[in-house]
Design an enzyme around this catalytic site. Structure first.
Site: not given
Length: 327
Positions: A46-47, A106, A139, A203, A235-236, A238
């Site tokens: 079940n993980g 976060q 971060h 930006k 991360d991405t 971008l």
């Protein structure tokens, strides 16, 4: 007369590893000249996760290492279970070694009704039984205050700077922050590399199009120079590849992308390949599989830095001395 039985307290360093990035743990163990403590770890149907150490850890100075790559929640839970198991098995001191801190972005509320997830993660480590945290390039540095105990915040900047300095010696370098918020980091890089100029990407956002950058402007001298874009993570990709495009359009000779944590989510690989960056430099705080690597990518080992920090913590030495030479 003194009652009780005399004895000699023996200190023992043990290193334990989760399943997320065993190669890094093995490299750290080699630098420390210790063996990774064997354990059984597996997932139920079940993980749910099960862990059990196969050797006694009573009275040990235990260092539990886990890299929080995808799936982040699974690896975070596994490390918490390992910490809890050590506490219940009477380990003397438990240090959570977290090369890439989960939920680090976060670290504050940007709007109402949002969690401060980085603080919650720190609370969970404390509740599980961790006495100390060792991590690399948070971060934001103030996130150290989330944990109610010592936090050894290591910096990969010296490792990355040494590589850039040796590889691009003699070239006209400009250190570039991908946004205005990281100009202080760019200034530190510039000092370490001998006082080269800095620039940043300004930006501009349209209030009617939230979370979308609609225009960028390069602030600083980049024309004809090799621009080194520095950040804590890719991360991405971008942000970094957009910066690379803007710099090349503004006349930069070459662009080098540098980050500590290579998350490389989604289309990051394709974006980096298409970015025309001369080199992408990362560390191995997170596992970077072969299918996400390419000839222009350099992955530096963070293991020696982690091993030295672990040794200093074990010997009650100075982790700060690893960076500035002062105890």
């Amino acid at each position: 007369m003194v009652s009780g039985k005399p004895g000699i307290a023996k200190r023992q360093l043990i290193l334990l590893s989760g399943r997320a990035h065993p190669e890094l743990a093995e490299a750290v163990a080699k630098d420390l000249s210790v063996a990774i403590t064997p354990q059984a770890a597996y997932d139920f149907a079940n993980g749910e996760i099960f862990v059990r150490f196969e050797e006694s850890v009573r009275g040990a100075d235990a260092f539990v290492m886990q890299s929080h790559t995808a799936p982040v929640n699974d690896w975070l839970m596994e490390q918490l279970l390992m910490v809890d198991s050590l506490k219940r098995a009477s380990a003397k001191r438990i240090t959570a070694v977290v090369p890439s801190y989960p939920y680090a972005r976060q670290d504050r509320k940007y709007a109402g009704r949002e969690p401060v997830s980085a603080r919650l993660v720190a609370d969970m480590f404390k509740t599980a039984g961790a006495d100390r945290i060792v991590t690399v390039d948070l971060h934001t540095a103030q996130a150290q205050g989330f944990f109610d105990g010592p936090v050894d915040h290591l910096h990969a900047m010296w490792l990355l700077c040494d590589h850039v300095g040796s590889r691009y010696r003699g070239e006209d370098l400009t250190i570039v922050s991908p946004d205005a918020g990281r100009t202080r980091l760019a200034e530190k890089w510039a000092d370490l590399l001998g006082g080269c100029p800095i620039a940043f990407i300004h930006k501009t956002r349209d209030p009617l199009r939230p979370n979308e950058v609609v225009a960028n402007r390069v602030v600083g001298d980049v024309e004809g120079r090799t621009c080194v874009v520095v950040d804590d993570m890719i991360d991405t990709a971008l942000t970094s590849t957009t910066a690379a495009r803007q710099l090349l359009e503004q006349g930069a000779k070459d662009v080098v992308l540098v980050a500590t944590h290579g998350v490389l989510s989604g289309d990051a690989y394709d974006r980096l390949i298409a970015s025309k960056a001369r080199e992408v430099i990362l560390t191995d705080t997170l596992p970077i599989p072969q299918e996400k690597r390419f000839p222009g990518m350099t992955v530096l080992s963070i293991a020696p830095l982690l091993a030295r920090a672990i040794q200093e913590v074990f010997e009650d030495g100075s982790v700060t001395s690893l960076f500035d030479g002062n105890a």
